[in-house]
Design a protein around this motif. Sequence first.
Motif, PDB file in Angstrom:
ATOM      1  N   THR A 102     -13.584  35.029 -18.183  1.00  0.00           N
ATOM      2  CA  THR A 102     -13.877  36.450 -18.045  1.00  0.00           C
ATOM      3  C   THR A 102     -12.594  37.221 -18.321  1.00  0.00           C
ATOM      4  O   THR A 102     -11.493  36.640 -18.323  1.00  0.00           O
ATOM      5  N   PRO A 103     -12.690  38.540 -18.548  1.00  0.00           N
ATOM      6  CA  PRO A 103     -11.452  39.307 -18.754  1.00  0.00           C
ATOM      7  C   PRO A 103     -10.465  39.154 -17.606  1.00  0.00           C
ATOM      8  O   PRO A 103      -9.238  39.145 -17.841  1.00  0.00           O
ATOM      9  N   ALA A 104     -10.935  38.987 -16.359  1.00  0.00           N
ATOM     10  CA  ALA A 104     -10.014  38.836 -15.236  1.00  0.00           C
ATOM     11  C   ALA A 104      -9.361  37.465 -15.234  1.00  0.00           C
ATOM     12  O   ALA A 104      -8.261  37.282 -14.662  1.00  0.00           O
ATOM     13  N   GLN A 105      -9.987  36.462 -15.823  1.00  0.00           N
ATOM     14  CA  GLN A 105      -9.457  35.087 -15.839  1.00  0.00           C
ATOM     15  C   GLN A 105      -8.644  34.775 -17.103  1.00  0.00           C
ATOM     16  O   GLN A 105      -7.980  33.734 -17.165  1.00  0.00           O
ATOM     17  N   ALA A 106      -8.713  35.639 -18.104  1.00  0.00           N
ATOM     18  CA  ALA A 106      -8.162  35.317 -19.421  1.00  0.00           C
ATOM     19  C   ALA A 106      -6.666  35.052 -19.375  1.00  0.00           C
ATOM     20  O   ALA A 106      -6.166  34.099 -20.002  1.00  0.00           O
ATOM     21  N   LEU A 107      -5.890  35.865 -18.616  1.00  0.00           N
ATOM     22  CA  LEU A 107      -4.439  35.675 -18.576  1.00  0.00           C
ATOM     23  C   LEU A 107      -4.079  34.313 -17.964  1.00  0.00           C
ATOM     24  O   LEU A 107      -3.198  33.615 -18.461  1.00  0.00           O
ATOM     25  N   GLU A 108      -4.735  33.979 -16.882  1.00  0.00           N
ATOM     26  CA  GLU A 108      -4.438  32.689 -16.239  1.00  0.00           C
ATOM     27  C   GLU A 108      -4.785  31.527 -17.152  1.00  0.00           C
ATOM     28  O   GLU A 108      -4.009  30.569 -17.270  1.00  0.00           O
ATOM     29  N   ARG A 109      -5.941  31.606 -17.815  1.00  0.00           N
ATOM     30  CA  ARG A 109      -6.339  30.525 -18.725  1.00  0.00           C
ATOM     31  C   ARG A 109      -5.347  30.432 -19.900  1.00  0.00           C
ATOM     32  O   ARG A 109      -5.039  29.331 -20.362  1.00  0.00           O
ATOM     33  N   ASP A 115       1.186  26.238 -21.378  1.00  0.00           N
ATOM     34  CA  ASP A 115       1.905  25.132 -20.722  1.00  0.00           C
ATOM     35  C   ASP A 115       1.493  23.791 -21.319  1.00  0.00           C
ATOM     36  O   ASP A 115       2.343  22.910 -21.543  1.00  0.00           O
ATOM     37  N   ARG A 116       0.213  23.610 -21.586  1.00  0.00           N
ATOM     38  CA  ARG A 116      -0.241  22.338 -22.161  1.00  0.00           C
ATOM     39  C   ARG A 116       0.278  22.160 -23.585  1.00  0.00           C
ATOM     40  O   ARG A 116       0.602  21.039 -23.992  1.00  0.00           O
ATOM     41  N   LEU A 117       0.347  23.242 -24.328  1.00  0.00           N
ATOM     42  CA  LEU A 117       0.876  23.148 -25.699  1.00  0.00           C
ATOM     43  C   LEU A 117       2.344  22.727 -25.685  1.00  0.00           C
ATOM     44  O   LEU A 117       2.767  21.868 -26.479  1.00  0.00           O
ATOM     45  N   LEU A 118       3.132  23.309 -24.780  1.00  0.00           N
ATOM     46  CA  LEU A 118       4.555  22.958 -24.708  1.00  0.00           C
ATOM     47  C   LEU A 118       4.738  21.534 -24.185  1.00  0.00           C
ATOM     48  O   LEU A 118       5.641  20.824 -24.645  1.00  0.00           O
ATOM     49  N   ASP A 119       3.903  21.137 -23.242  1.00  0.00           N
ATOM     50  CA  ASP A 119       4.006  19.771 -22.715  1.00  0.00           C
ATOM     51  C   ASP A 119       3.648  18.731 -23.781  1.00  0.00           C
ATOM     52  O   ASP A 119       4.140  17.591 -23.731  1.00  0.00           O
ATOM     53  N   SER A 120       2.816  19.110 -24.733  1.00  0.00           N
ATOM     54  CA  SER A 120       2.413  18.161 -25.781  1.00  0.00           C
ATOM     55  C   SER A 120       3.461  18.058 -26.891  1.00  0.00           C
ATOM     56  O   SER A 120       3.306  17.249 -27.797  1.00  0.00           O
ATOM     57  N   GLN A 153      14.074  39.215 -30.038  1.00  0.00           N
ATOM     58  CA  GLN A 153      13.550  37.920 -29.645  1.00  0.00           C
ATOM     59  C   GLN A 153      12.536  37.403 -30.667  1.00  0.00           C
ATOM     60  O   GLN A 153      12.478  36.204 -30.940  1.00  0.00           O
ATOM     61  N   LEU A 154      11.749  38.322 -31.251  1.00  0.00           N
ATOM     62  CA  LEU A 154      10.806  37.920 -32.290  1.00  0.00           C
ATOM     63  C   LEU A 154      11.534  37.432 -33.536  1.00  0.00           C
ATOM     64  O   LEU A 154      11.146  36.442 -34.157  1.00  0.00           O
ATOM     65  N   THR A 155      12.619  38.139 -33.923  1.00  0.00           N
ATOM     66  CA  THR A 155      13.377  37.743 -35.108  1.00  0.00           C
ATOM     67  C   THR A 155      14.058  36.393 -34.913  1.00  0.00           C
ATOM     68  O   THR A 155      14.096  35.556 -35.821  1.00  0.00           O
ATOM     69  N   GLU A 156      14.579  36.164 -33.716  1.00  0.00           N
ATOM     70  CA  GLU A 156      15.259  34.905 -33.445  1.00  0.00           C
ATOM     71  C   GLU A 156      14.277  33.740 -33.473  1.00  0.00           C
ATOM     72  O   GLU A 156      14.610  32.650 -33.954  1.00  0.00           O
ATOM     73  N   GLY A 157      13.064  33.938 -32.982  1.00  0.00           N
ATOM     74  CA  GLY A 157      12.030  32.907 -33.044  1.00  0.00           C
ATOM     75  C   GLY A 157      12.318  31.666 -32.252  1.00  0.00           C
ATOM     76  O   GLY A 157      11.901  30.576 -32.652  1.00  0.00           O
ATOM     77  N   GLY A 158      13.032  31.789 -31.150  1.00  0.00           N
ATOM     78  CA  GLY A 158      13.357  30.606 -30.355  1.00  0.00           C
ATOM     79  C   GLY A 158      12.514  30.421 -29.121  1.00  0.00           C
ATOM     80  O   GLY A 158      12.686  29.426 -28.403  1.00  0.00           O
ATOM     81  N   ASP A 159      11.592  31.360 -28.834  1.00  0.00           N
ATOM     82  CA  ASP A 159      10.799  31.257 -27.615  1.00  0.00           C
ATOM     83  C   ASP A 159       9.395  31.789 -27.871  1.00  0.00           C
ATOM     84  O   ASP A 159       9.134  32.412 -28.914  1.00  0.00           O
ATOM     85  N   VAL A 160       8.511  31.556 -26.900  1.00  0.00           N
ATOM     86  CA  VAL A 160       7.157  32.091 -27.007  1.00  0.00           C
ATOM     87  C   VAL A 160       7.246  33.611 -27.014  1.00  0.00           C
ATOM     88  O   VAL A 160       7.968  34.212 -26.196  1.00  0.00           O
ATOM     89  N   PHE A 161       6.512  34.212 -27.964  1.00  0.00           N
ATOM     90  CA  PHE A 161       6.569  35.672 -28.067  1.00  0.00           C
ATOM     91  C   PHE A 161       5.226  36.248 -27.631  1.00  0.00           C
ATOM     92  O   PHE A 161       4.166  35.788 -28.069  1.00  0.00           O
ATOM     93  N   TYR A 162       5.299  37.291 -26.749  1.00  0.00           N
ATOM     94  CA  TYR A 162       4.113  37.950 -26.227  1.00  0.00           C
ATOM     95  C   TYR A 162       4.059  39.355 -26.815  1.00  0.00           C
ATOM     96  O   TYR A 162       5.048  40.096 -26.787  1.00  0.00           O
ATOM     97  N   ALA A 163       2.894  39.719 -27.340  1.00  0.00           N
ATOM     98  CA  ALA A 163       2.750  41.039 -27.953  1.00  0.00           C
ATOM     99  C   ALA A 163       1.308  41.507 -27.842  1.00  0.00           C
ATOM    100  O   ALA A 163       0.412  40.748 -27.427  1.00  0.00           O
ATOM    101  N   ASP A 164       1.089  42.762 -28.214  1.00  0.00           N
ATOM    102  CA  ASP A 164      -0.255  43.332 -28.232  1.00  0.00           C
ATOM    103  C   ASP A 164      -1.008  42.805 -29.453  1.00  0.00           C
ATOM    104  O   ASP A 164      -0.414  42.549 -30.507  1.00  0.00           O
ATOM    105  N   ALA A 165      -2.322  42.663 -29.349  1.00  0.00           N
ATOM    106  CA  ALA A 165      -3.131  42.149 -30.465  1.00  0.00           C
ATOM    107  C   ALA A 165      -3.110  43.097 -31.659  1.00  0.00           C
ATOM    108  O   ALA A 165      -3.377  42.663 -32.782  1.00  0.00           O
ATOM    109  N   GLY A 222     -11.283  26.610 -18.024  1.00  0.00           N
ATOM    110  CA  GLY A 222     -10.198  25.650 -17.822  1.00  0.00           C
ATOM    111  C   GLY A 222     -10.313  24.398 -18.654  1.00  0.00           C
ATOM    112  O   GLY A 222      -9.689  23.391 -18.349  1.00  0.00           O
ATOM    113  N   ARG A 223     -11.128  24.435 -19.737  1.00  0.00           N
ATOM    114  CA  ARG A 223     -11.275  23.248 -20.588  1.00  0.00           C
ATOM    115  C   ARG A 223      -9.933  22.929 -21.246  1.00  0.00           C
ATOM    116  O   ARG A 223      -9.277  23.829 -21.775  1.00  0.00           O
ATOM    117  N   PRO A 224      -9.516  21.683 -21.244  1.00  0.00           N
ATOM    118  CA  PRO A 224      -8.217  21.353 -21.862  1.00  0.00           C
ATOM    119  C   PRO A 224      -8.190  21.723 -23.339  1.00  0.00           C
ATOM    120  O   PRO A 224      -9.193  21.617 -24.032  1.00  0.00           O
TER     121      PRO A 224
END
Length: 227
Positions: A102-109, A115-120, A153-165, A222-224
Amino acid sequence: MPVFPEEPEIHESLPGPGVPFPRESDAQALYAPATGGAPATASTTTTTAPLPVPGPRPAPPRAAPPRADRQGPPRLIPKPGPAPRRPAPATPQVEVQRIAATPAQALERADDAVDRLLDSGRNPGDVLVLTVGEAHPWQQHELSFGEERYWAQLTEGGDVFYADAALTRPVRREVVVLVVNGGSAARAAEAYGAALGRATALLVVCGEAGPAVAAAAGAAPGRPVKA
């Protein structure tokens, strides 16, 4: 009476040069041809033109050597036709994975998926997180240091980048996580198309966005997410 010696007998002979002939008939007999033609007079001079000396005969013309382009019948050269069309390079297929939320759960999911992508083994600089509704807390945190530091930070490209759609900068990364945490259905559909164009390998959709697929209907929260 004196005695004179006996005079020698004088025989007629041809006169020497400059001495005239005693008789005209003698001169005519001298210049008469041996074949018995009419005698020539002393005053007539015969001029004979010199015969031309024959030169070497011209050599017979030689046959021209056969030319390479004349050996055998002429070959027909086909007219060039249109160049064959080369197949367009295949567009790499982007895998789309969905996580029902749901929209309220989207950020947590979405955070769990990152986290799973980085762990892989995914590189943090290969992940882009886009939100349809309210900005992600990490985006708000980075903007607190100023927009210049945020875009650096976007130009450097060394970390996860968060932005508006609705991001207008040309950004492409291997993995894009789309967070449908609000907004209208039309905005979510537009954000889905933009996110799909920014991903080069994988698009993870957290929430309802884009065309419906049969696999998404049975997806549980929460599907992997496969890396």
